[in-house]
Scaffold this motif. Structure first.
Motif, PDB file in Angstrom:
ATOM      1  N   PRO A 106      -3.091  -1.917  -7.675  1.00 16.22           N
ATOM      2  CA  PRO A 106      -1.740  -1.599  -7.198  1.00 16.22           C
ATOM      3  C   PRO A 106      -1.518  -0.099  -7.068  1.00 16.22           C
ATOM      4  CG  PRO A 106      -1.648  -3.312  -8.877  1.00 16.22           C
ATOM      5  CD  PRO A 106      -3.050  -2.795  -8.859  1.00 16.22           C
ATOM      6  N   ARG A 107      -2.141   0.674  -7.963  1.00 14.15           N
ATOM      7  CA  ARG A 107      -1.997   2.129  -7.887  1.00 14.15           C
ATOM      8  C   ARG A 107      -2.626   2.682  -6.607  1.00 14.15           C
ATOM      9  NH1 ARG A 107      -2.933   1.449 -13.491  1.00 14.15           N
ATOM     10  NH2 ARG A 107      -1.191   2.213 -14.781  1.00 14.15           N
ATOM     11  N   GLU A 108      -3.759   2.085  -6.200  1.00 15.11           N
ATOM     12  CA  GLU A 108      -4.387   2.524  -4.954  1.00 15.11           C
ATOM     13  C   GLU A 108      -3.483   2.207  -3.767  1.00 15.11           C
ATOM     14  OE1 GLU A 108      -8.399   1.881  -2.212  1.00 15.11           O
ATOM     15  OE2 GLU A 108      -8.188   0.790  -4.116  1.00 15.11           O
ATOM     16  N   LEU A 109      -2.860   1.033  -3.782  1.00 17.09           N
ATOM     17  CA  LEU A 109      -1.943   0.669  -2.707  1.00 17.09           C
ATOM     18  C   LEU A 109      -0.778   1.660  -2.639  1.00 17.09           C
ATOM     19  CD1 LEU A 109      -0.959  -1.197  -0.467  1.00 17.09           C
ATOM     20  CD2 LEU A 109       0.130  -2.616  -2.224  1.00 17.09           C
ATOM     21  N   VAL A 110      -0.223   1.994  -3.804  1.00 16.01           N
ATOM     22  CA  VAL A 110       0.879   2.958  -3.842  1.00 16.01           C
ATOM     23  C   VAL A 110       0.438   4.299  -3.256  1.00 16.01           C
ATOM     24  CG1 VAL A 110       2.360   4.337  -5.356  1.00 16.01           C
ATOM     25  CG2 VAL A 110       2.081   1.879  -5.776  1.00 16.01           C
ATOM     26  N   ALA A 111      -0.767   4.735  -3.594  1.00 14.52           N
ATOM     27  CA  ALA A 111      -1.275   6.009  -3.091  1.00 14.52           C
ATOM     28  C   ALA A 111      -1.413   5.972  -1.567  1.00 14.52           C
ATOM     29  CB  ALA A 111      -2.627   6.319  -3.729  1.00 14.52           C
ATOM     30  N   ARG A 112      -1.871   4.857  -1.044  1.00 15.05           N
ATOM     31  CA  ARG A 112      -2.033   4.744   0.404  1.00 15.05           C
ATOM     32  C   ARG A 112      -0.675   4.681   1.101  1.00 15.05           C
ATOM     33  NH1 ARG A 112      -7.502   1.612   2.077  1.00 15.05           N
ATOM     34  NH2 ARG A 112      -8.787   2.192   0.282  1.00 15.05           N
ATOM     35  N   VAL A 113       0.278   4.007   0.482  1.00 13.45           N
ATOM     36  CA  VAL A 113       1.632   3.947   1.032  1.00 13.45           C
ATOM     37  C   VAL A 113       2.207   5.363   1.129  1.00 13.45           C
ATOM     38  CG1 VAL A 113       4.014   3.265   0.520  1.00 13.45           C
ATOM     39  CG2 VAL A 113       2.170   1.590   0.328  1.00 13.45           C
ATOM     40  N   LYS A 114       2.077   6.129   0.060  1.00 13.99           N
ATOM     41  CA  LYS A 114       2.603   7.496   0.059  1.00 13.99           C
ATOM     42  C   LYS A 114       1.921   8.355   1.123  1.00 13.99           C
ATOM     43  CE  LYS A 114       4.029   7.814  -4.807  1.00 13.99           C
ATOM     44  NZ  LYS A 114       3.781   8.499  -6.108  1.00 13.99           N
ATOM     45  N   ARG A 115       0.627   8.169   1.257  1.00  9.35           N
ATOM     46  CA  ARG A 115      -0.123   8.972   2.222  1.00  9.35           C
ATOM     47  C   ARG A 115       0.305   8.638   3.649  1.00  9.35           C
ATOM     48  NH1 ARG A 115      -6.673   9.868   2.068  1.00  9.35           N
ATOM     49  NH2 ARG A 115      -6.748  11.613   3.517  1.00  9.35           N
ATOM     50  N   LEU A 116       0.520   7.356   3.936  1.00 13.01           N
ATOM     51  CA  LEU A 116       0.960   6.963   5.268  1.00 13.01           C
ATOM     52  C   LEU A 116       2.352   7.492   5.571  1.00 13.01           C
ATOM     53  CD1 LEU A 116      -0.262   3.293   5.836  1.00 13.01           C
ATOM     54  CD2 LEU A 116      -0.925   5.347   7.077  1.00 13.01           C
ATOM     55  N   PHE A 117       3.238   7.436   4.595  1.00 12.45           N
ATOM     56  CA  PHE A 117       4.578   7.967   4.808  1.00 12.45           C
ATOM     57  C   PHE A 117       4.525   9.468   5.059  1.00 12.45           C
ATOM     58  CE2 PHE A 117       6.848   4.248   2.709  1.00 12.45           C
ATOM     59  CZ  PHE A 117       7.520   3.888   3.871  1.00 12.45           C
ATOM     60  N   LYS A 118       3.661  10.155   4.321  1.00  9.69           N
ATOM     61  CA  LYS A 118       3.527  11.599   4.502  1.00  9.69           C
ATOM     62  C   LYS A 118       3.074  11.912   5.914  1.00  9.69           C
ATOM     63  CE  LYS A 118       1.109  15.662   2.662  1.00  9.69           C
ATOM     64  NZ  LYS A 118       0.109  16.136   1.675  1.00  9.69           N
ATOM     65  N   ARG A 119       2.130  11.121   6.423  1.00  5.56           N
ATOM     66  CA  ARG A 119       1.641  11.335   7.780  1.00  5.56           C
ATOM     67  C   ARG A 119       2.690  10.970   8.820  1.00  5.56           C
ATOM     68  NH1 ARG A 119      -1.116   7.812  10.910  1.00  5.56           N
ATOM     69  NH2 ARG A 119      -1.812   6.533   9.165  1.00  5.56           N
TER      70      ARG A 119
END
Length: 230
Positions: A106-119
């Protein structure tokens, strides 16, 4: 944050875990267990991101991803128990921004979500305000209004479709590599496949029939233009 994420997943345990982690990070989460309900909900209210399971009852996640991508560039993450390379490629070709295989952290998913929002909130490609309208044969691009006209008819395009057309039109006949287009349209921190470029060009060719975007085999694409075609 106030960003809303639609999660479409038929496993209640996964839904609850993902919601708990994302909610803890400040995201607003809406849970749905099938694609039909999710699509109906989206016609009433669009989220800021989608997280889609593939194996859903009724309409599967691939089909939902395709429907979303026909009208929107909202970030999409696909999660699936399928680990085959062909499944990942299919998901990316249909327009997903990332693909995560179950079981996942779940932590990896959260990290990817944040990265996509940043982009997604990164500054868009800047336009030449002194030359607000680009005209290449039958293609006309109003940079200030972000509108596209093909053979004098306005065509609805997504944000990324506009950006890549603008890149081509500013430098006709120049070949752009897939990697270069990924960087300019998706951003330097994009971590998906360069097949996203192929999918974007494919969609543009469908919307703008006879658009002279040529494939440079093994490299990328260019917008072919002959001055006497004006």
């Amino acid at each position: 944050m106030n960003q809303e994420i639609f999660i479409v997943e038929d496993d209640p345990n996964i839904r609850d875990i993902v919601k708990a982690y994302l909610s803890k990070e400040g995201f607003q989460v809406t849970l749905m267990e099938n694609a039909e309900d999710a699509w109906k909900k989206a016609t009433e209210h669009q989220p800021d991101m989608w997280i889609l399971d593939i194996m859903l009852p009724g309409m599967d996640g691939y089909e939902l991803c395709k429907k979303i991508r026909q009208t929107s560039e909202i970030p999409i993450i696909i999660i699936s128990a399928k680990d085959e390379e062909v499944d990942k490629i299919l998901g990316l070709e249909l327009g997903s921004d990332d693909y995560l295989t179950k079981p996942f952290s779940p932590r990896e998913l959260v990290a990817r979500v944040k990265r996509l929002f940043k982009r997604a909130i990164a500054q868009p490609i800047t336009s030449d305000t002194e030359n607000a309208v680009l005209k290449i044969a039958d293609l006309e691009i109003d940079q200030a209004a972000r509108q596209v006209y093909w053979k004098r008819q306005e065509v609805d395009v997504t944000s990324k479709e506009f950006d890549i057309l603008e890149i081509f039109a500013k430098k006709p006949n120049r070949a752009f590599s897939r990697e270069e287009l990924l960087t300019q349209v998706w951003g330097e921190d994009y971590f998906g496949s360069d097949r996203a470029v192929d999918d974007l060009v494919k969609r543009l060719r469908k919307k703008l029939e006879d658009l002279p975007v040529e494939t440079v085999w093994g490299y990328g694409y260019r917008l072919h233009y002959e001055e006497d075609a004006q």
